[in-house]
Design a protein around this motif. Sequence first.
Motif, short mmCIF file in Angstrom:
data_model
loop_
_atom_site.label_atom_id
_atom_site.label_comp_id
_atom_site.label_asym_id
_atom_site.label_seq_id
_atom_site.Cartn_x
_atom_site.Cartn_y
_atom_site.Cartn_z
N SER A 41 0.85 -1.20 0.00
CA SER A 41 0.00 0.00 0.00
C SER A 41 0.88 1.24 0.00
O SER A 41 2.09 1.14 0.19
CB SER A 41 -0.84 0.05 1.28
OG SER A 41 -1.76 -0.98 1.31
N ALA A 42 0.24 2.37 -0.11
CA ALA A 42 0.93 3.65 0.07
C ALA A 42 1.32 3.78 1.54
O ALA A 42 0.70 3.17 2.41
CB ALA A 42 0.01 4.79 -0.32
N THR A 47 -2.48 8.38 1.01
CA THR A 47 -3.66 8.44 0.12
C THR A 47 -4.58 9.57 0.57
O THR A 47 -5.09 10.34 -0.25
CB THR A 47 -4.39 7.08 0.11
OG1 THR A 47 -3.42 6.07 -0.14
CG2 THR A 47 -5.47 7.03 -0.96
N GLU A 74 1.27 4.34 -3.95
CA GLU A 74 1.76 2.96 -4.00
C GLU A 74 3.03 2.86 -4.84
O GLU A 74 3.88 2.02 -4.59
CB GLU A 74 0.67 2.04 -4.57
CG GLU A 74 -0.31 1.48 -3.55
CD GLU A 74 -1.29 2.47 -2.94
OE1 GLU A 74 -1.40 3.60 -3.46
OE2 GLU A 74 -1.95 2.11 -1.94
N PHE A 136 -3.87 -1.60 -5.05
CA PHE A 136 -4.90 -0.55 -5.15
C PHE A 136 -5.12 -0.01 -6.55
O PHE A 136 -5.97 0.83 -6.75
CB PHE A 136 -4.47 0.57 -4.19
CG PHE A 136 -5.32 1.80 -4.07
CD1 PHE A 136 -6.68 1.72 -3.77
CD2 PHE A 136 -4.75 3.07 -4.19
CE1 PHE A 136 -7.44 2.88 -3.61
CE2 PHE A 136 -5.50 4.23 -4.02
CZ PHE A 136 -6.84 4.13 -3.74
N ARG A 150 -11.04 2.40 -1.47
CA ARG A 150 -10.20 2.46 -0.28
C ARG A 150 -9.97 1.06 0.29
O ARG A 150 -10.88 0.25 0.33
CB ARG A 150 -10.82 3.37 0.79
CG ARG A 150 -11.02 4.82 0.37
CD ARG A 150 -9.76 5.49 -0.20
NE ARG A 150 -8.60 5.48 0.66
CZ ARG A 150 -8.28 6.43 1.54
NH1 ARG A 150 -9.07 7.48 1.66
NH2 ARG A 150 -7.19 6.34 2.27
N GLY A 151 -8.75 0.84 0.69
CA GLY A 151 -8.39 -0.49 1.20
C GLY A 151 -8.15 -1.50 0.09
O GLY A 151 -8.01 -2.70 0.33
N GLY A 152 -8.06 -1.01 -1.15
CA GLY A 152 -8.03 -1.89 -2.32
C GLY A 152 -6.78 -2.73 -2.50
O GLY A 152 -6.78 -3.67 -3.30
N SER A 153 -5.73 -2.44 -1.74
CA SER A 153 -4.52 -3.27 -1.89
C SER A 153 -4.79 -4.70 -1.45
O SER A 153 -4.14 -5.63 -1.95
CB SER A 153 -3.37 -2.69 -1.07
OG SER A 153 -3.04 -1.41 -1.54
N ASP A 154 -5.71 -4.89 -0.52
CA ASP A 154 -6.08 -6.26 -0.13
C ASP A 154 -6.56 -7.02 -1.36
O ASP A 154 -6.22 -8.19 -1.57
CB ASP A 154 -7.24 -6.25 0.89
CG ASP A 154 -6.86 -5.57 2.20
OD1 ASP A 154 -5.68 -5.59 2.55
OD2 ASP A 154 -7.77 -5.03 2.87
N1 ASP Z 1 -3.64 3.26 -0.16
C1 ASP Z 1 -5.02 2.86 -0.39
C2 ASP Z 1 -5.92 3.41 0.72
O1 ASP Z 1 -5.45 4.08 1.62
C3 ASP Z 1 -5.19 1.38 -0.56
C4 ASP Z 1 -4.85 0.53 0.62
O2 ASP Z 1 -4.20 0.99 1.59
O3 ASP Z 1 -5.22 -0.64 0.61
O4 ASP Z 1 -7.10 3.19 0.69
#
Ligand code: ASP
Length: 409
Positions: A41-42, A47, A74, A136, A150-154
């Motif tokens: 992730s970043a 972000t 990222e 992400f 958001r949270g897309g790296s998962d």
């Molecule tokens: N950097 C992105 C976010 O803050 C993706 C992630 O962290 O999964 O939503």
Amino acid sequence: MAFYVQKYGGTSVGSTERIKNVARRVAKFHAQGHQIVVVVSAMSGETNRLIALAKEVQTHPDPRELDMMISTGEQVSIALLSMALMELNVKAKSYTGAQVKILTDNSYTRARILDIDKNKISIDLNAGYVVVVAGFQGIDGTDSITTLGRGGSDTTGVALAAALRADECQIYTDVDGIYTTDPRVVPEAKRLRTITFEEMLEMASLGSKVLQLRSVEFAGKYKVKLRVLSSFEDEGEGTLITYEENGDMEQAVISGIAFSRDEAKITVLGVPDHPGIAYQILGPVADANIDVDMIIQNVGFDGLTDFSFTVHRGEFANTMNILREKIQPHIGARDVVGGDRIAKVSVVGVGMRSHAGIASKMFRVLAEEGINIQMIGTSEIKVSVVVDEKYMELAVRVLHKAFDLDQIL
Ligand code: ASP
Ligand code: ADP
Ligand code: MG
């Protein structure tokens, strides 16, 4: 020798020191002979910083340009991690989502992954590289950069694990697994050794942000072996997402409590109670691409009824406008009222299928604390209530205790 996709979240790569720590962990696995694809992730806060920057320039940032910008967080992380790995004499190569052709649709800021080109990654893995991929992000059919929500790296992690047929997808984060509820709100929360896929899906969709909902959907679709672990501790098996109920009679009826503040409630008052009214109210809302969650229609009286539903808090103003301008005059409703200071609290567990009385116990516990329930929703394995936002944490704590979640071994 195994093949792992390891995803490290924002806090885990939040400073150069932490990135070096991630590199040491990856190097250790690599030295054991495992093949590793790392998704990062970043750096934490980045972000949000980029989104705020965009809003300084354009009130409602253009989604394509926003994705162009927020995907850069990222890109910094992947390069830094590759450098840190090289410092440890590990062969490493970084790629953006576009470079490994993570093809998505064109729904900027919440795109869905359609396909991944495995070739480049496989060649590098076979040549002994650790491959570091930006989470992400992807690219659409017109070569525009997209992001996955958001949270897309998962989701990047799980999608890569599925496409490359990894032995396991390991989500490394700042907690050492999935807990009975967010340990930041209830310090007594307990780590679960396993959680069923269905429960995790409910928890994620009801607000537990430990895994992005889409990553859980993806894992279920491709039966990816998915584990959540700590990026700070060396030991520990984390939490494994399982695809079968374990049939264990000792298993708790409730596995977890999820909550979400991102809610708003709207009530259309004095609606004529006749066929088609729900469609007349919710049709235009759906046409505006607004997701509706809970819905309640009261029993009619004198030919009139009230109709309430919830939407994401970010959609509250927009939905109120649609109702007041397009729907109220059209259907002759008396008024449209609403509030965005509500929260949803849900108890989740596959054990509910074989145990009655969970909902009534939940309502009793809340009543004993004087917490008013504004709306109720149920499914086979969850009961959700909407309460005033200011009682949310109290509700979570008392329910956690009442369902003995602090006693789980
Ligand atoms: N950097 C992105 C976010 O803050 C993706 C992630 O962290 O999964 O939503
Ligand atoms: P990352 O940056 O690694 O993706 P996130 O902040 O997205 O991390 O997710 C981890 C956080 O999820 C934890 O710090 C925790 O506060 C929160 N969380 C919410 N519900 C749960 C839960 N049931 N179990 C564990 N963590 C949870
Ligand atoms: Mg996350």
